[in-house]
Design a protein around this motif. Structure first.
Motif, short mmCIF file in Angstrom:
data_model
loop_
_atom_site.label_atom_id
_atom_site.label_comp_id
_atom_site.label_asym_id
_atom_site.label_seq_id
_atom_site.Cartn_x
_atom_site.Cartn_y
_atom_site.Cartn_z
N LYS A 122 -46.85 -4.03 91.88
CA LYS A 122 -48.04 -4.83 92.21
C LYS A 122 -47.89 -5.47 93.59
CE LYS A 122 -48.78 -6.13 87.38
NZ LYS A 122 -49.06 -7.25 86.47
N ALA A 123 -46.72 -6.02 93.86
CA ALA A 123 -46.50 -6.69 95.14
C ALA A 123 -46.69 -5.68 96.28
CB ALA A 123 -45.11 -7.30 95.20
N TYR A 124 -46.16 -4.49 96.08
CA TYR A 124 -46.27 -3.44 97.10
C TYR A 124 -47.72 -3.05 97.33
CZ TYR A 124 -46.07 1.19 99.18
OH TYR A 124 -46.29 2.27 99.99
N LEU A 125 -48.43 -2.78 96.22
CA LEU A 125 -49.80 -2.31 96.37
C LEU A 125 -50.71 -3.41 96.91
CD1 LEU A 125 -50.78 0.59 95.79
CD2 LEU A 125 -52.06 -0.33 93.86
N LEU A 126 -50.41 -4.65 96.57
CA LEU A 126 -51.22 -5.76 97.08
C LEU A 126 -51.10 -5.85 98.61
CD1 LEU A 126 -53.01 -8.13 96.01
CD2 LEU A 126 -50.97 -9.57 96.11
N SER A 481 -55.10 -3.58 84.39
CA SER A 481 -53.89 -3.98 85.10
C SER A 481 -54.24 -4.34 86.54
CB SER A 481 -52.85 -2.86 85.08
OG SER A 481 -53.24 -1.85 85.98
N ASP A 482 -53.39 -5.14 87.19
CA ASP A 482 -53.60 -5.47 88.60
C ASP A 482 -53.71 -4.20 89.43
OD1 ASP A 482 -53.21 -8.56 88.87
OD2 ASP A 482 -51.52 -7.93 87.65
N LEU A 483 -52.91 -3.17 89.09
CA LEU A 483 -52.95 -1.93 89.86
C LEU A 483 -54.31 -1.26 89.74
CD1 LEU A 483 -49.44 -0.35 89.04
CD2 LEU A 483 -50.08 -1.79 90.99
N LEU A 486 -56.78 -3.17 91.88
CA LEU A 486 -56.66 -2.87 93.31
C LEU A 486 -57.22 -1.49 93.62
CD1 LEU A 486 -53.11 -4.38 93.95
CD2 LEU A 486 -55.31 -5.30 94.74
N HIS A 487 -56.97 -0.55 92.72
CA HIS A 487 -57.51 0.80 92.89
C HIS A 487 -59.04 0.75 92.94
CE1 HIS A 487 -57.71 5.20 92.28
NE2 HIS A 487 -58.76 4.92 91.50
N GLY A 488 -59.63 0.05 91.97
CA GLY A 488 -61.09 -0.03 91.90
C GLY A 488 -61.68 -0.71 93.12
N LEU A 489 -61.02 -1.74 93.60
CA LEU A 489 -61.52 -2.44 94.79
C LEU A 489 -61.37 -1.56 96.03
CD1 LEU A 489 -60.23 -6.10 94.26
CD2 LEU A 489 -62.61 -5.29 94.20
N ALA A 490 -60.22 -0.88 96.16
CA ALA A 490 -59.98 -0.06 97.35
C ALA A 490 -61.06 1.00 97.50
CB ALA A 490 -58.60 0.57 97.28
N LEU A 491 -61.43 1.62 96.36
CA LEU A 491 -62.49 2.63 96.41
C LEU A 491 -63.76 2.03 96.99
CD1 LEU A 491 -62.22 4.38 92.91
CD2 LEU A 491 -61.50 5.28 95.13
N ARG A 492 -64.04 0.80 96.61
CA ARG A 492 -65.28 0.14 97.07
C ARG A 492 -65.19 -0.28 98.53
NH1 ARG A 492 -64.99 -0.26 91.70
NH2 ARG A 492 -66.92 -0.38 90.50
N TYR A 500 -54.16 4.53 96.51
CA TYR A 500 -53.87 3.36 95.65
C TYR A 500 -53.67 3.82 94.21
CZ TYR A 500 -55.37 0.99 99.78
OH TYR A 500 -55.46 0.57 101.09
N PRO A 501 -52.54 4.48 93.94
CA PRO A 501 -52.32 4.97 92.58
C PRO A 501 -52.35 3.80 91.59
CG PRO A 501 -50.42 5.48 94.02
CD PRO A 501 -51.36 4.63 94.80
N SER A 502 -52.83 4.07 90.39
CA SER A 502 -52.89 2.97 89.44
C SER A 502 -51.85 3.11 88.33
CB SER A 502 -54.28 2.80 88.87
OG SER A 502 -54.70 4.01 88.30
N THR A 503 -51.01 4.15 88.40
CA THR A 503 -49.91 4.19 87.44
C THR A 503 -48.64 3.68 88.12
OG1 THR A 503 -49.40 6.46 88.00
CG2 THR A 503 -50.85 6.12 86.12
N PRO A 504 -47.93 2.76 87.42
CA PRO A 504 -46.77 2.10 88.04
C PRO A 504 -45.73 3.08 88.58
CG PRO A 504 -47.33 1.07 85.95
CD PRO A 504 -48.22 2.26 86.07
N CYS A 505 -45.49 4.17 87.86
CA CYS A 505 -44.45 5.10 88.27
C CYS A 505 -44.81 5.76 89.61
CB CYS A 505 -44.24 6.14 87.18
SG CYS A 505 -42.82 7.14 87.47
N GLU A 506 -46.08 6.10 89.76
CA GLU A 506 -46.52 6.68 91.05
C GLU A 506 -46.37 5.67 92.18
OE1 GLU A 506 -50.28 9.33 91.28
OE2 GLU A 506 -50.43 8.19 89.41
N VAL A 507 -46.75 4.43 91.90
CA VAL A 507 -46.62 3.41 92.94
C VAL A 507 -45.14 3.24 93.29
CG1 VAL A 507 -47.03 0.99 93.58
CG2 VAL A 507 -48.69 2.20 92.15
#
Ligand SMILES: Nc1nc2c(c(=O)[nH]1)N[C@H]1C(S)=C(S)[C@@H](COP(=O)(O)OP(=O)(O)OC[C@H]3O[C@@H](n4cnc5c(=O)[nH]c(N)nc54)[C@H](O)[C@@H]3O)O[C@H]1N2
Ligand SMILES: Nc1nc2c(c(=O)[nH]1)N[C@H]1C(S)=C(S)[C@@H](COP(=O)(O)OP(=O)(O)OC[C@H]3O[C@@H](n4cnc5c(=O)[nH]c(N)nc54)[C@H](O)[C@@H]3O)O[C@H]1N2
Ligand code: SF4
Ligand SMILES: [Mo]
Length: 713
Positions: A122-126, A481-483, A486-492, A500-507
């Motif tokens: 989450k910290a990374y993607l944020l 999830s926060d991920l 963030l994914h949904g917002l990034a698309l917008r 902005y992957p939304s699965t933790p393992c990919e992130v």
């Protein structure tokens, strides 16, 4: 050398999972199970807690189903109420309002405030979301209020900052441990098992539960630790405790630091700090004669406007005695939040990029731009630090739209009354949380997110060990999830979704690449290795043979080009605010066992509320008597910034010139209504640990704003 494989096995039964406590940086190992409709937390035999948990840990599951948990996104309607909406409406509202602010005022009018409780992913993607999708430089996080002074001092001295550069279990073989401004008996109770066999030297103005266990308790005036530690260095030099071989072989800059310390002879130090000369000498003798000595700092010495220099002072003391970077001794700072360590490595800090890189470093920018598939010129520069950002909210040149993930600054920021006014002056506030925190109540949009037992991820504990957080159960239906948020917002914001992957393992896999070659290198760590139970401490680079990780840093040299640890020549100065006739007492703040931080989580747990139901102020009986206070009655504590209300607890071991308040309570009981936001020039850490106050009985001081004491406001 690799640590023995230890006990974080992956899922063993479908209704049971091995994971870690949601709260502090010790990250005690737990086993969660579902028994009928309830989630039960049990301690596991993990090295840091060895079957122990504190009261917060074993009651943590109650928050999962707290009656007022956020279960739907909320948007403030025309009537000014937060009303439930669907996710598309909520995210569309965020995107359009934020875009409007950006169009009118530019990208730096958008701010992001993160948290050290967020997982690494989450910290990374944020950080990536802020810098790429929003294009803003204005991102910082609550860790600025927590570890920033220690981080700056450790980086300067050792070239790298990892709270403990050794595993917690090493403390078990210590014979002497100095705990400077840390009350671990209440803030990390299971850690006491590791330090129990050592003689403790505790430096704390209060006689805490930790100080009760100490062989030696030094009780300085709040805000004078720098003078104290200069005095200890002085004694070490004069009484002949210096490790000359170590100084020659492993350090640089001793002479300048020594000269400063020479001006702090013990009698002078006693006058400034109140710590007797004999106690100063005894402390140095204990550490000097120790075969295996450790010096550890906590927030008590760090949360000051001279926090960095104070930590440097303690590092200087440890260096002169030859402790850091050895097999059986060392220096460390006790990280605070669950992911306080990882939270400061992956790019949610104003001056940082992932891998613990500096945002102004052109190589770092090139590396991150390549990982993110953008040009280095697209990356914003450094932004404002946490308090500076909060202080700028709603002003012309400041942040006008703010997104908060994982913090509750309406309660936890210094000078909280002012900060609430600033939050209220924003054009737009978004808060993602699990409950409607005091900050969320001020928001225009509130986004309900998953909790620890409902998500996967990684956390890096106080010893730099990367741990797996695992999912026991599905979240409530309308919670994301926060991920995912963030994914949904990034698309917008017009970003490609796969960025902005939304699965933790990919992130995490992207984070590994991002961190590669950085100070905090995670590239050799994978979910598969962690799930196999490997104990991996960073740095853990990707190598042909799997890298065993680095449980102990600096054994072969410090992380400066010459391999030497650096002394910093520091000098004492008074606190930012001195006591005077109308504010004659020092106030300090901190924690109690039963509550966590702003209390947003723990104030919802019945057993913890029974243990600590409301704001208290600890006062010496004589000080209380002079002020007309009686035990159990309400008092008003005032500073130049405001007043707070708390129930008086007369404590005979308090210093007569000092009162103490925990900061876990909301409304009129917020300790931060009085705290001083003066920040350290280097780390930007606020002075939470000392300000000048007066105290009086509630009935004689109360009027207007204090009419409803201890009621949430
Ligand atoms: N129960 C509980 N545990 C927690 C947390 C929590 O909120 N509650 N939070 C976690 C987090 S994020 C953190 S950062 C850690 C913090 O852990 P600690 O650093 O142990 O906690 P604090 O209570 O903030 O401060 C420690 C001590 O500093 C003392 N102190 C105050 N002023 C001074 C001073 O001027 N000099 C010196 N030498 N000491 C001073 C206080 O009296 C206090 O006992 O705890 C973690 N664990
Ligand atoms: N006076 C005084 N003030 C202090 C201190 C002090 O010693 N004295 N200490 C300072 C320190 S060290 C710290 S660390 C700060 C901490 O202060 P805060 O930053 O306010 O910390 P928390 O109360 O943990 O706030 C975390 C919020 O995020 C929510 N949350 C939890 N997990 C998640 C998640 O995964 N995602 C999202 N989106 N939300 C989540 C929680 O419900 C909670 O509302 O306080 C600082 N303030
Ligand atoms: S010490 Fe920290 S990690 Fe361990 S149970 Fe308590 S709050 Fe949780
Ligand atoms: Mo913290």
């Amino acid at each position: 050398m690799s640590e023995p494989v230890s006990s974080t096995p992956a899922v063993s039964r479908p209704d049971q999972v091995a994971t870690h406590c949601p709260y502090c940086a010790l990250q005690c190992g737990t086993t969660l199970s579902r028994e009928r409709e309830r989630v039960i937390v049990r301690a596991s035999d993990f090295p840091v807690n060895r079957g122990g948990l504190c009261q917060k840990g074993w009651t943590a599951a109650e928050l999962l189903d707290t009656p007022d948990r956020l279960r739907r996104p909320l948007v403030r309607n025309a009537g000014g109420e937060l009303a439930p909406v669907d996710w598309d409406t909520a995210l569309d509202t965020v995107a359009s309002r934020v875009r409007r602010v950006r169009d009118e005022h530019g990208p730096d009018a958008i701010g992001v405030f993160g948290g050290g409780g967020l997982t690494n992913e989450k910290a990374y993607l944020l950080g990536k979301f802020a810098r790429l999708a929003l294009g803003t430089s204005q991102i910082d996080y609550n860790g600025r209020f927590c570890m920033s002074s220690a981080a700056a001092a450790m980086t300067a001295a050792f070239g790298v900052d990892r709270g403990l550069p050794f595993p917690v279990t090493d403390l078990g073989s210590a014979d002497v441990i100095m705990l400077a401004g840390a009350n671990v008996a209440e803030t990390m109770p299971p850690l006491m098992r590791h330090v129990d066999s050592a003689e403790l030297i505790v430096i704390d103005p209060r006689r805490t539960a930790t100080a009760e266990r100490a062989a030696l308790h030094l009780q300085p005036t709040p805000g004078t630790d720098l003078a104290l530690v200069l005095g200890l260095l002085h004694v070490a030099v004069v009484d002949g405790w210096c490790d000359d071989d170590y100084l020659r072989a492993r350090t640089s800059g001793f002479e300048a630091a020594r000269q400063r310390a020479m001006c702090w002879w013990p009698e002078r130090v006693e006058r400034v700090t109140g710590v007797p000369v004999s106690a100063q000498r005894a402390a140095v003798r204990m550490l000097g004669t120790a075969q295996r000595g450790y010096v550890l700092t906590g927030r008590g010495v760090e949360q000051h406007s001279k926090g960095v220099d104070t930590v440097s002072g303690f590092i200087n003391l440890a260096l002169v005695l030859g402790l850091p970077g050895q097999q059986r001794s060392g220096f460390g700072s006790l990280t605070g939040q669950g992911n306080g360590q990882g939270g400061r490595e992956h790019g949610q800090k104003a001056d940082q990029l992932p891998g613990y890189r500096t945002i102004t470093d052109s190589h770092a920018r090139e590396h991150m731009a390549a990982v993110w598939g953008v040009s280095p010129g697209c990356l914003p520069g450094p932004g404002r630090s946490a308090y500076e950002m909060l202080d700028s909210l709603g002003t012309d040149a400041g942040v006008r739209a703010l997104l908060v993930f994982g913090s509750n600054p309406a309660v936890s920021a210094p000078r909280a009354g002012h900060i609430v006014r600033r939050l209220s002056a924003l054009d737009f506030l978004v808060v993602a949380d699990v409950v409607c925190s005091e900050t969320a109540r001020l928001a225009d949009v509130v986004l309900p997110v998953t909790q620890w037992a409902e998500e996967e991820g990684t956390i890096t504990n106080l010893e730099g060990r990367v741990l797996r957080r695992r999912k026991l159960r599905e979240p409530p239906e309308q919670v994301r999830s926060d991920l995912e948020v963030l994914h949904g917002l990034a698309l917008r914001f017009g970003e490609p979704g796969d960025r902005y992957p939304s699965t933790p393992c990919e992130v995490f896999d992207e984070l590994r690449r991002a961190s590669e070659g950085g100070k905090a290198d995670y590239s050799g760590i994978s979910y598969a290795r962690l799930d196999a139970g490997e104990a991996l401490h960073w740095p853990c680079p990707e190598t042909a043979e799997p890298h065993p990780g680095t449980p102990r840093l600096f054994l072969d040299g410090f992380a400066h080009p010459d391999g030497r640890a650096r002394f910093t020549a520091v000098d004492h100065r008074p606190a930012a605010e001195s006591v005077r006739s109308d504010y004659p007492l020092h106030a300090t703040t901190g924690r109690v066992l039963a509550h966590y931080q702003s209390g947003a989580q723990t104030r919802r747990i019945s057993e913890l509320m029974d243990a600590a139901p409301e704001a208290v102020v600890e006062v010496h009986p004589e000080t209380g008597g002079r002020a007309g206070l009686r035990d159990g009655e309400l008092a008003v504590i005032s500073s130049r910034r405001g007043s707070t209300v708390a129930r008086v607890r007369l404590v005979g071991t308090m210093r007569m010139d000092t009162v103490f308040l925990p900061f876990h309570f909301p409304g009129a009981g917020r300790a931060n209504l009085i705290t001083n936001p003066a920040v350290d020039a280097c780390s930007k850490m606020p002075e939470f640990k000392v300000c000048a106050v007066r105290i009086e009985p509630y009935h004689s001081a109360a009027s207007g704003p204090l009419a409803q004491p201890l009621v949430d406001a």
